[in-house]
Design a protein around this motif. Structure first.
Motif, short mmCIF file in Angstrom:
data_model
loop_
_atom_site.label_atom_id
_atom_site.label_comp_id
_atom_site.label_asym_id
_atom_site.label_seq_id
_atom_site.Cartn_x
_atom_site.Cartn_y
_atom_site.Cartn_z
N GLY A 101 0.81 -1.21 0.00
CA GLY A 101 0.00 0.00 0.00
C GLY A 101 0.84 1.26 0.00
N ARG A 102 1.93 1.26 0.78
CA ARG A 102 2.82 2.42 0.81
C ARG A 102 3.52 2.62 -0.53
NH1 ARG A 102 3.81 0.41 5.87
NH2 ARG A 102 5.65 -0.74 5.20
N ILE A 103 3.93 1.52 -1.14
CA ILE A 103 4.59 1.62 -2.45
C ILE A 103 3.66 2.25 -3.48
CG2 ILE A 103 5.47 0.26 -4.38
CD1 ILE A 103 6.63 -1.69 -2.32
N VAL A 104 2.42 1.77 -3.53
CA VAL A 104 1.46 2.31 -4.51
C VAL A 104 1.13 3.76 -4.20
CG1 VAL A 104 -0.86 2.07 -5.48
CG2 VAL A 104 0.48 0.03 -4.96
N SER A 105 0.86 4.07 -2.92
CA SER A 105 0.43 5.42 -2.54
C SER A 105 1.51 6.45 -2.74
CB SER A 105 -0.01 5.42 -1.06
OG SER A 105 -1.10 4.55 -0.85
N ASN A 106 2.77 6.07 -2.51
CA ASN A 106 3.86 7.05 -2.56
C ASN A 106 4.60 7.08 -3.89
OD1 ASN A 106 4.38 8.25 0.36
ND2 ASN A 106 3.77 6.11 0.62
N LEU A 107 4.64 5.95 -4.59
CA LEU A 107 5.42 5.90 -5.83
C LEU A 107 4.56 5.85 -7.08
CD1 LEU A 107 8.20 3.35 -4.76
CD2 LEU A 107 8.13 5.82 -4.44
N PHE A 108 3.48 5.07 -7.04
CA PHE A 108 2.65 4.91 -8.24
C PHE A 108 1.53 5.96 -8.33
CE2 PHE A 108 3.55 0.05 -7.98
CZ PHE A 108 4.89 0.30 -8.29
N ALA A 109 0.95 6.31 -7.17
CA ALA A 109 -0.20 7.23 -7.17
C ALA A 109 0.13 8.60 -7.78
CB ALA A 109 -0.75 7.39 -5.76
N PRO A 110 1.30 9.20 -7.48
CA PRO A 110 1.59 10.51 -8.13
C PRO A 110 1.59 10.42 -9.65
CG PRO A 110 3.07 10.14 -6.28
CD PRO A 110 2.32 8.86 -6.48
N VAL A 111 2.13 9.34 -10.20
CA VAL A 111 2.14 9.17 -11.65
C VAL A 111 0.71 9.05 -12.18
CG1 VAL A 111 2.92 7.71 -13.56
CG2 VAL A 111 4.40 8.06 -11.57
N TYR A 112 -0.10 8.27 -11.46
CA TYR A 112 -1.51 8.10 -11.82
C TYR A 112 -2.25 9.44 -11.78
CZ TYR A 112 -6.31 6.25 -11.44
OH TYR A 112 -7.65 5.98 -11.62
N GLN A 113 -1.98 10.24 -10.74
CA GLN A 113 -2.66 11.53 -10.59
C GLN A 113 -2.20 12.53 -11.64
OE1 GLN A 113 -1.72 12.36 -6.51
NE2 GLN A 113 -3.21 10.90 -5.72
N TRP A 114 -0.91 12.52 -11.97
CA TRP A 114 -0.44 13.39 -13.04
C TRP A 114 -1.10 13.03 -14.37
CZ3 TRP A 114 4.99 12.53 -10.74
CH2 TRP A 114 5.29 13.57 -9.85
N GLY A 115 -1.26 11.74 -14.61
CA GLY A 115 -1.96 11.30 -15.81
C GLY A 115 -3.39 11.79 -15.82
#
Length: 497
Positions: free
Chosen positions: A133-147
């Motif tokens: 959950g921390r990996i997704v929230s901190n590393l993947f989520a910003p990329v998803y939100q920028w998209g």
């Protein structure tokens, strides 16, 4: 066939759980929020006896299917290992290694002691679901939100409101560093050795491994058919197959079926340990047992597609965005309504960041304090806790934030507002204000003359601490910079007003 079914179901679970952490609108949680609640550790902390018994029974019957199908961190390692295999162009690249029992049970002992002592930061650091959950929230989520923001930019210019822009910001530097470090360690271990983390460090894997020793169905090697070619051992990412002795360490086997698929002589079959019935599965025969297929097919019923429709973000009409606020020095941290208080949060939270991801008002962020590291705390620089919003209580899988209604939330006092005279705009800048009283949802703030002898003097706020629920509307909307003239001090134990 068994391996194919396992892969499909695991991939579906993995994608849906990942989307739970990425979906900042909270839309998916109404459909698939239960996927977080059936994770093993959150179920233990929430005292969800039904889920705990489900996984214990399924492990005793089928082996560690939880680790190979449900656990997102386990599936993530499989994905990394698969990419590694394709890059190296080596289909068989693993080898048998004895179990490092002292490390496995040592980590489990530390984990249990931390749970009993209420050291949430250690529990959060070792828990597999929370780590993912921390990996997704901190590393993947910003990329998803920028998209998402790119799509919102083009949608706005097409007069469409299908997407809306969301702010991307670093909620906690320590949590980001821990997430990045965990990601690097997992990728390196999985890239080189497959499931090393699961069978040497993961406490949940150790617990389920104890039960899987006695599973009714499991892969077994027929010594008469085995030619000692070692293909099964070199395909086993759990490094648990000793092909020379025709033995499998079932405490480490995650029931991935890779060994059965790789055996070219039909020497490995998934069978009932106390009888002669067996499930032979090779690349040549492809036969499967109906009971096993029914079980895995049943798990695949979650293949229900859900269109993710972003909702229009609620904002206070006419208000400008308030930037550059600084966090006040609170003596007692603020935790969400439904948490009951600091003790319940510390003893139940796994630090998975699901509540942080879904908070629509950007009030929650991971704690940076050592004793509550990565657990959610509230702060009101970017928004305030709206009384009608109960998102965090709806998604928490571990019982750290109990589900409550908007009415219950409006009657829960998590803290109280404190006025700071030297920062107040009417006294400092000699202009009228009243923002705090105007936007207080409970009417706990009253404006009174600053000079008791002059009814026409500029008015200042007075807080009724018995009515204040600590929502932070006053702190967030206060125009004073860099520190608000009114801030919320937390309560160790929440109260009902």
């Amino acid at each position: 066939m068994l391996r194919r079914i396992r892969l499909i179901v695991a991939l579906v679970f993995f994608i849906l759980i990942t989307l739970l952490f990425l979906d900042f609108t909270g839309t998916l949680h109404g459909w698939f929020g239960w996927l977080a609640k059936i994770q093993f550790l959150p179920a233990v902390l929430a005292l969800n006896v039904g889920v705990i018994l489900l996984w214990v029974v399924l492990t005793l019957v089928f082996g560690r299917v939880y680790c190979s199908v449900i656990c997102p961190l386990g599936v993530f390692q499989d994905v990394v290992s698969w990419f590694s295999g394709r890059r190296k162009k080596k289909k068989y690249r693993f080898s048998y290694s004895p179990a490092v029992s002292w490390l496995r049970y040592g980590v489990l002992g530390v984990f249990i002691i931390a749970m009993i002592a209420g050291i949430g930061s250690v529990v959060a650091l070792l828990a597999p679901y929370s780590s993912y959950g921390r990996i997704v929230s901190n590393l993947f989520a910003p990329v998803y939100q920028w998209g998402n923001n790119v799509l919102a930019y083009f949608a706005e210019r097409s007069d469409s409101y299908a997407f809306y822009e969301t702010s991307v910001w670093l909620k906690s530097l320590p949590t980001f560093i821990i997430a990045a470090g965990t990601f690097v360690v997992l990728v390196v271990l999985a890239w080189r050795n497959g499931r090393t983390y699961c069978n040497t460090i993961c406490p949940i894997g150790t617990v389920l491994g104890f039960f899987s020793r006695y599973s009714l169905f499991r892969p077994e090697i027929d010594a008469e058919k085995c030619t000692n070619c070692s293909l099964c051992s070199r395909k086993c990412k759990a490094a648990c197959i000793n092909y020379k002795d025709h033995r499998i360490d079932y405490s480490r086997c995650v029931t991935c079926m890779d060994c059965i698929d790789s055996c070219k002589h039909g020497a490995i079959s998934y069978k009932y340990r106390f009888g002669k019935k067996e499930i032979k599965e090779t690349s040549e025969t492809g036969n499967t047992n109906n009971a096993r297929r029914s079980f895995l097919t049943g798990m695949g019923l979650v293949l229900v597609s859900s269109a993710v429709k972003a909702q229009e973000k609620k904002v206070d009409g006419g208000l400008a965005v308030i930037l550059d606020k600084k966090v006040p020095a609170r003596m007692t941290p603020l935790v969400p309504p439904g948490a009951k208080g600091l003790r319940n949060m510390r003893t139940h939270c796994t630090g998975c960041q699901l509540c942080v991801s879904v908070c629509p008002n950007q009030v929650l962020r991971p704690s940076t304090k050592l004793e509550t590291l990565m657990q959610p705390e509230m702060s009101y620089e970017r928004g305030y806790c709206r009384p009608e919003c109960t998102k965090c209580s709806e998604v928490c899988p571990a019982g750290a934030i109990l589900k409550l209604t908007p009415a219950d939330k409006s009657a829960t006092q998590i803290g109280h507002a404190v006025w700071v005279e030297k920062n107040c705009v009417p006294l400092r800048d000699k202009v009228a204000c009243g923002n705090c009283a105007r936007h207080c949802p409970t009417g706990a703030i009253t404006m009174v003359p600053s000079d008791a002898d002059d009814a026409d003097s500029l008015k200042i706020p007075v807080v009724n601490v018995e009515r204040c629920i600590g929502c932070g509307a006053c702190e967030n909307l206060c125009p004073a910079r860099p520190f608000s003239a009114i801030y919320v001090e937390g309560h160790e134990q929440h109260r009902t007003i």
